[in-house]
Design an enzyme around this catalytic site. Sequence first.
Site, mmCIF file in Angstrom:
data_model
loop_
_atom_site.group_PDB
_atom_site.id
_atom_site.type_symbol
_atom_site.label_atom_id
_atom_site.label_comp_id
_atom_site.label_asym_id
_atom_site.label_seq_id
_atom_site.Cartn_x
_atom_site.Cartn_y
_atom_site.Cartn_z
ATOM 1 N N CYS A 1 -1.771 -0.796 7.378
ATOM 2 C CA CYS A 1 -1.086 0.488 7.220
ATOM 3 C C CYS A 1 -1.147 1.303 8.510
ATOM 4 O O CYS A 1 -0.200 2.025 8.831
ATOM 5 C CB CYS A 1 -1.675 1.270 6.056
ATOM 6 S SG CYS A 1 -1.279 0.510 4.459
ATOM 7 N N HIS B 1 0.823 -1.206 0.000
ATOM 8 C CA HIS B 1 0.000 0.000 0.000
ATOM 9 C C HIS B 1 0.861 1.262 0.000
ATOM 10 O O HIS B 1 2.035 1.244 0.386
ATOM 11 C CB HIS B 1 -0.939 0.002 1.202
ATOM 12 C CG HIS B 1 -2.065 -0.974 1.056
ATOM 13 N ND1 HIS B 1 -3.031 -1.152 2.021
ATOM 14 C CD2 HIS B 1 -2.402 -1.823 0.051
ATOM 15 C CE1 HIS B 1 -3.897 -2.051 1.621
ATOM 16 N NE2 HIS B 1 -3.535 -2.482 0.427
ATOM 17 N N CYS C 1 -5.941 1.227 5.878
ATOM 18 C CA CYS C 1 -6.384 -0.065 6.401
ATOM 19 C C CYS C 1 -5.655 -0.361 7.712
ATOM 20 O O CYS C 1 -4.748 0.367 8.114
ATOM 21 C CB CYS C 1 -6.097 -1.174 5.379
ATOM 22 S SG CYS C 1 -4.342 -1.585 5.212
ATOM 23 N N GLU D 1 0.862 3.888 1.863
ATOM 24 C CA GLU D 1 1.368 4.336 3.166
ATOM 25 C C GLU D 1 2.658 3.601 3.532
ATOM 26 O O GLU D 1 3.633 4.225 3.982
ATOM 27 C CB GLU D 1 0.314 4.099 4.259
ATOM 28 C CG GLU D 1 -0.988 4.843 4.040
ATOM 29 C CD GLU D 1 -2.043 4.048 3.259
ATOM 30 O OE1 GLU D 1 -3.234 4.328 3.458
ATOM 31 O OE2 GLU D 1 -1.682 3.171 2.432
#
Length: 167
Positions: free
Chosen positions: A112, A83, A109, A85
């Site tokens: 993250c 992801h 999420c 992040e």
Amino acid sequence: MNKDLNRKRTDYLSWDEYFMGVALLSAQRSKDPSTQVGACIVNDQKKIIGVGYNGFPKGCSDDKLPWSREGGFLDTKYPYVCHAELNAVLNSIKGSLDGCSIYVALFPCNECAKVIIQSGIREVVYLSDKYADTDPVRASKIMFKQAGVKLRRLEIKKENIVISFSQ
């Protein structure tokens, strides 16, 4: 638009719009056909110290791994995609992320959230919380609250920003 050339412009980007714009521009690097997310980490001096977007890990082929959202677990993108992040934290310049803010288009999420908390980031600025009713986002909010990470939905003043490569 300010047309008076003897005065400073008044239609310039706010810091929030600028950093979110960098996150959204970073998202354009993603090869994911369904979801493009970018992230921008900023320190307390308003300096960008990390950016990232969602994609496969270094050395993993964009052509050999699946981009599908449905099917058996190993036949989808989910076990492989990093992801935005996570990539922003991993791509950040050397030094501490303590006290930084991260700008993301989509609320993080739970995986993250763990990375954000562990890295020392103290504020999450986001545009959309479209997955608010999912367990991963609920878990994120629980962890962010317990860890004292500030959450702030960005209030949009500009609907869009146009970037042109021609002068």
